[in-house]
Design an enzyme around this catalytic site. Structure first.
Site, PDB file in Angstrom:
ATOM      1  N   GLU A   1     -21.639  71.462   6.889  1.00  0.00           N
ATOM      2  CA  GLU A   1     -21.928  72.328   8.124  1.00  0.00           C
ATOM      3  C   GLU A   1     -21.774  73.954   8.100  1.00  0.00           C
ATOM      4  O   GLU A   1     -22.287  74.512   8.629  1.00  0.00           O
ATOM      5  CB  GLU A   1     -22.076  71.699   9.268  1.00  0.00           C
ATOM      6  CG  GLU A   1     -22.174  72.031  10.446  1.00  0.00           C
ATOM      7  CD  GLU A   1     -20.697  70.900  11.201  1.00  0.00           C
ATOM      8  OE1 GLU A   1     -21.594  70.268  12.190  1.00  0.00           O
ATOM      9  OE2 GLU A   1     -19.866  71.818  12.031  1.00  0.00           O
TER      10      GLU A   1
ATOM     11  N   ASP B   1     -27.819  67.991   8.153  1.00  0.00           N
ATOM     12  CA  ASP B   1     -27.008  69.412   8.996  1.00  0.00           C
ATOM     13  C   ASP B   1     -27.171  70.517   8.122  1.00  0.00           C
ATOM     14  O   ASP B   1     -27.551  71.953   8.426  1.00  0.00           O
ATOM     15  CB  ASP B   1     -26.586  69.983  10.823  1.00  0.00           C
ATOM     16  CG  ASP B   1     -24.694  68.446  10.384  1.00  0.00           C
ATOM     17  OD1 ASP B   1     -24.960  68.782   8.962  1.00  0.00           O
ATOM     18  OD2 ASP B   1     -24.336  68.811  10.918  1.00  0.00           O
TER      19      ASP B   1
END
Length: 400
Positions: free
Chosen positions: A83, A144
């Site tokens: 991330e 993500d």
């Protein structure tokens, strides 16, 4: 201390940098009626650049040698997480033109990505690394981070072309196709949590609301020509509308996670992955106003605008237009979970504020709160979210 005006002028012109979309050039106009914080564009841009420099000083590192650059994540489970690398790639590529070192840093991020492949799909990034920069916890991918890595590579291809050390475009398309193959559920067209969430597992029909990045799906469609990305985008937009209607009709809030995505999508009643608050608006879903809003301001898509404005209407009423009233977490009915304040929770509401022509004073109040919030070097999460919100609400986010 921010850039001087002279530095900004020198680094802000394509002719002096070889950068196609220098920070501050706003070559992609936003949808009609989208607000920006009050003040001149030069002042707003200088404020973003100043925040970027502080963020970079706090979190961008060259650890373990090997030509790597990485974003450290002191508040995550591991020193390096996908991330954070995704945030870094998107931010640094966007700030090209304001940061003369942007391409060198970006290439260090790319080398890190290449040298830390997912153990399941090697075209994806392994999600977690230890203090010695070695992948741990199975070395599989996280959706993500992969979405932002692919998006960052597309930004880089547009900024610098792909004939240098790395073929950004080829890497991006491989990454996008790997996301589709390993991180999209083929039966629902919804994102899985990572390439590790395999058919038959309890996580196969679980999705994280903060991963639903419609602007990224648009960029992937354009880059690959694959119409599946239109289907994927529509599936997520439809799910947002359904969840807002059925579970948060008065707030528009989404839960951190959604279960049963193959039948009756719903917020979990308790812990399904991270905490007892997995079915509430908490440390994942706090990014939703920014992610939905980013598509709304750039595309003007009616579905994204409607979802964003629902959130904006609720938060203004909830707080009485006082940004200090935004708490760290809510039940989906708007009941506060806890007190305190964090940029990860208040900053994203600035993006949805920008979608409402009647929210100028509210947007300005949120902008003021961001300017008054210093970088906390122990929280890459809040600092990175606030920086990307600042980029977006000043008109500097663009879709490659």
């Amino acid at each position: 201390m921010g850039y001087s005006l002279w530095e900004f002028e020198v680094y802000g012109t394509p002719s002096s940098t070889g950068v196609a979309v220098p920070f501050g050039s706003r070559q992609q106009p936003y949808a009609a009626g989208i607000l920006r914080p009050s003040g001149s564009t030069a002042t707003l841009d200088a404020q973003v650049v100043d925040h970027y420099r502080r963020w970079k000083s706090a979190f961008v590192r060259q650890n373990c040698g090997n030509g790597w650059y990485q974003v450290i994540s002191p508040d995550a489970d591991h020193p390096y997480v996908a991330e954070a690398q995704g945030y870094g790639m998107v931010v640094v590529a966007t700030m090209a033109g304001a940061d003369p070192d942007a391409r060198r840093i970006f290439d260090g991020f790319v080398k890190w990505k290449i040298d830390h492949p997912s153990s399941i799909n090697p075209d994806l990034l392994a999600a977690e690394q230890d203090v010695n920069c070695r992948s741990v916890n199975g070395g599989d991918g996280a959706t993500d981070g992969d979405l932002d890595v692919a998006y960052g590579l597309l930004l880089a291809d547009r900024q610098w072309g792909s004939s240098g050390t790395y073929d950004y475009r080829q890497l991006a398309i491989r990454h996008i196709n790997a996301i589709k193959a390993s991180e999209v559920n083929p039966s629902t067209n919804l994102l899985k949590l990572g390439d590790w969430a395999s058919a038959g597992s309890q996580y196969y029909y679980l999705s994280r609301s903060s991963d639903w990045m419609a602007d990224h799906f648009r960029a992937f469609r354009k880059a690959t020509g694959d119409p599946a990305w239109d289907t994927i985008r529509t599936a997520h937009q439809n799910l947002v509308a359904r969840l807002q209607r059925d579970y948060a009709p008065n707030t528009g809030l989404l839960p951190d996670f959604v279960e049963n995505t193959n039948s009756s999508p719903r917020p979990p009643a308790g812990q399904v992955l991270e905490s007892v608050n997995d079915g509430k608006y908490y440390w994942n879903a706090c990014r939703v106003p920014w992610r939905i809003g980013a598509d709304a301001v750039t595309s003007g898509d009616p579905a994204s605008l409607a979802a964003a404005r629902k959130l904006n209407t609720w938060v203004r009423a909830k707080t009485g237009d006082n940004p200090n009233g935004i708490a760290m977490g809510y039940h989906l009915d708007g009941t506060q979970l806890s007190g305190g304040s964090a940029a990860a929770f208040f900053a994203p509401f600035a993006v949805v504020a920008a979608t409402d022509p009647g929210s100028q004073a509210w947007l300005d109040a949120l902008w003021g709160k961001m300017l008054q919030t210093p970088i906390d070097s122990s929280s890459y999460f809040s600092a990175s979210i606030q920086l990307q919100v600042m980029i977006t609400v000043t008109g500097n986010h663009w879709v490659p």
